[in-house]
Design an enzyme around this catalytic site. Structure first.
Site, PDB file in Angstrom:
ATOM      1  N   LYS A 178       0.838  -1.213   0.000  1.00 32.46           N
ATOM      2  CA  LYS A 178       0.000   0.000   0.000  1.00 32.46           C
ATOM      3  C   LYS A 178       0.870   1.260   0.000  1.00 32.46           C
ATOM      4  O   LYS A 178       0.640   2.173  -0.770  1.00 32.46           O
ATOM      5  CB  LYS A 178      -0.917   0.035   1.233  1.00 32.46           C
ATOM      6  CG  LYS A 178      -1.923  -1.093   1.295  1.00 32.46           C
ATOM      7  CD  LYS A 178      -2.907  -0.909   2.448  1.00 32.46           C
ATOM      8  CE  LYS A 178      -2.280  -0.892   3.831  1.00 32.46           C
ATOM      9  NZ  LYS A 178      -1.634  -2.162   4.238  1.00 32.46           N
ATOM     10  N   ARG A 204      -9.314   0.854   8.792  1.00 35.59           N
ATOM     11  CA  ARG A 204      -8.876  -0.499   9.141  1.00 35.59           C
ATOM     12  C   ARG A 204     -10.048  -1.335   9.632  1.00 35.59           C
ATOM     13  O   ARG A 204      -9.899  -2.533   9.832  1.00 35.59           O
ATOM     14  CB  ARG A 204      -7.845  -0.466  10.264  1.00 35.59           C
ATOM     15  CG  ARG A 204      -6.495   0.109   9.890  1.00 35.59           C
ATOM     16  CD  ARG A 204      -5.714  -0.866   9.034  1.00 35.59           C
ATOM     17  NE  ARG A 204      -4.396  -1.215   9.478  1.00 35.59           N
ATOM     18  CZ  ARG A 204      -3.281  -0.542   9.211  1.00 35.59           C
ATOM     19  NH1 ARG A 204      -3.311   0.573   8.517  1.00 35.59           N
ATOM     20  NH2 ARG A 204      -2.118  -0.988   9.608  1.00 35.59           N
ATOM     21  N   ARG A 256      12.025  -6.019   5.026  1.00 34.70           N
ATOM     22  CA  ARG A 256      11.849  -4.605   4.651  1.00 34.70           C
ATOM     23  C   ARG A 256      12.791  -3.697   5.442  1.00 34.70           C
ATOM     24  O   ARG A 256      12.967  -3.840   6.647  1.00 34.70           O
ATOM     25  CB  ARG A 256      10.397  -4.183   4.917  1.00 34.70           C
ATOM     26  CG  ARG A 256      10.167  -2.696   4.722  1.00 34.70           C
ATOM     27  CD  ARG A 256       8.724  -2.365   4.530  1.00 34.70           C
ATOM     28  NE  ARG A 256       7.939  -2.481   5.747  1.00 34.70           N
ATOM     29  CZ  ARG A 256       6.645  -2.183   5.811  1.00 34.70           C
ATOM     30  NH1 ARG A 256       5.986  -1.808   4.714  1.00 34.70           N
ATOM     31  NH2 ARG A 256       5.986  -2.291   6.941  1.00 34.70           N
ATOM     32  N   ARG A 307      11.515  -1.582  10.816  1.00 36.70           N
ATOM     33  CA  ARG A 307      10.437  -1.115  11.695  1.00 36.70           C
ATOM     34  C   ARG A 307      10.258  -2.085  12.854  1.00 36.70           C
ATOM     35  O   ARG A 307      10.376  -3.298  12.677  1.00 36.70           O
ATOM     36  CB  ARG A 307       9.126  -1.034  10.892  1.00 36.70           C
ATOM     37  CG  ARG A 307       8.969   0.285  10.187  1.00 36.70           C
ATOM     38  CD  ARG A 307       7.798   0.317   9.247  1.00 36.70           C
ATOM     39  NE  ARG A 307       6.552  -0.231   9.781  1.00 36.70           N
ATOM     40  CZ  ARG A 307       5.389  -0.168   9.144  1.00 36.70           C
ATOM     41  NH1 ARG A 307       5.316   0.426   7.959  1.00 36.70           N
ATOM     42  NH2 ARG A 307       4.300  -0.688   9.658  1.00 36.70           N
ATOM     43  N   ARG A 330      -0.261  -8.739  13.196  1.00 33.66           N
ATOM     44  CA  ARG A 330      -0.866  -7.723  12.324  1.00 33.66           C
ATOM     45  C   ARG A 330      -1.757  -8.394  11.278  1.00 33.66           C
ATOM     46  O   ARG A 330      -2.821  -7.879  10.938  1.00 33.66           O
ATOM     47  CB  ARG A 330       0.232  -6.889  11.638  1.00 33.66           C
ATOM     48  CG  ARG A 330       0.942  -5.962  12.613  1.00 33.66           C
ATOM     49  CD  ARG A 330       2.274  -5.475  12.078  1.00 33.66           C
ATOM     50  NE  ARG A 330       2.164  -4.586  10.949  1.00 33.66           N
ATOM     51  CZ  ARG A 330       3.160  -4.341  10.100  1.00 33.66           C
ATOM     52  NH1 ARG A 330       4.336  -4.944  10.256  1.00 33.66           N
ATOM     53  NH2 ARG A 330       2.989  -3.508   9.104  1.00 33.66           N
TER      54      ARG A 330
END
Ligand code: AMP
Length: 221
Positions: A13, A88, A127, A160, A171
């Site tokens: 996203k 969300r 990431r 992160r 998540r």
């Protein structure tokens, strides 16, 4: 044009929203980015949000909605925006509709980026994000030229807090619990489009732009 991107963490996203914002000349609003900025500058909001974020849980709706309302009061959103990370859940979707209605604005298109769990875990666990400009890299799929250094701005890269495998799994569970109601809601409003986000980013981008081009824009002033 108001374009909302839905999809699990790791569907791309943020990456898509950044490019789309440039292509469509619209602001990119990411609730995750705004929250992280608040955490790193230790604002009241950041302190209240941090624990939820570190555990991979949703920050309470009231906090996020207040933050978003403030963002919407800035003049650059008048011609539309790309929204990434909000809504969300169904409650947030209804709140968003109310906020937009007050401003006589409408969602043109909701793109649901569908990605499989193994792809998401592989993407997120590798990431790396630039502290300076927010560009994403990947330890193996898209490594920076100089280790842990951004190719664009020479900023330092970091992982992160919530991109650790256990947190990613949380998540994903949180996401799965909420997404069905959300997609049903936008399907009924006839704005929902599904795009396979397991594919390469450039292919996904092309499909989203094609979808966006089909819309007349009632938000344009
Ligand atoms: P993201 O960058 O979109 O993956 O968001 C990172 C984290 O910020 C999420 O795991 C949540 O803890 C929090 N967050 C971002 N957007 C929202 C939202 N709309 N509602 C609640 N929490 C959010």
């Amino acid at each position: 044009m108001i374009l909302v991107l839905l999809g699990p963490p790791g569907a791309g996203k943020g990456t898509q929203a950044k490019t789309l914002a440039k292509e469509l000349k619209l602001p990119h609003i990411s609730t995750g980015d705004i929250l992280r900025q608040n955490v790193s500058s230790s604002t009241d909001l950041g302190m209240q949000a941090k624990d939820f974020m570190d555990k991979g849980l949703l920050v309470p709706d009231a906090l996020v909605t207040k933050m978003l309302t403030q963002r919407f009061s800035q003049p650059d959103v008048r011609n539309g925006f790309i929204l990434d990370g909000y809504p969300r859940n169904l409650n947030q979707a209804k709140t968003l509709e109310d906020i937009l209605k007050q401003r006589k604005m409408f969602i043109n298109i909701v793109v649901y980026l569908e990605a499989s769990a193994n792809v998401v875990i592989q993407r997120l666990s590798g990431r790396l994000v630039c502290k300076g400009c927010g560009t994403n890299f990947h330890a193996t799929n898209m490594p920076p030229r100089v280790p842990m250094t951004c190719d664009n701005c020479r900023g330092q890269l970091y992982q992160r807090n919530d991109d650790k495998v256990e947190t990613i799994k949380n998540r994903l569970t949180v996401y799965k619990n909420e997404v069905k109601e959300l997609t049903m809601y936008y399907h009924k409003l006839k704005v929902l489009h599904r795009v396979n986000a397991d594919e390469e980013a450039s292919i996904v981008l092309h499909k989203i732009i094609q979808l966006a081009q089909q819309y007349d824009d009632p938000n344009k002033v």
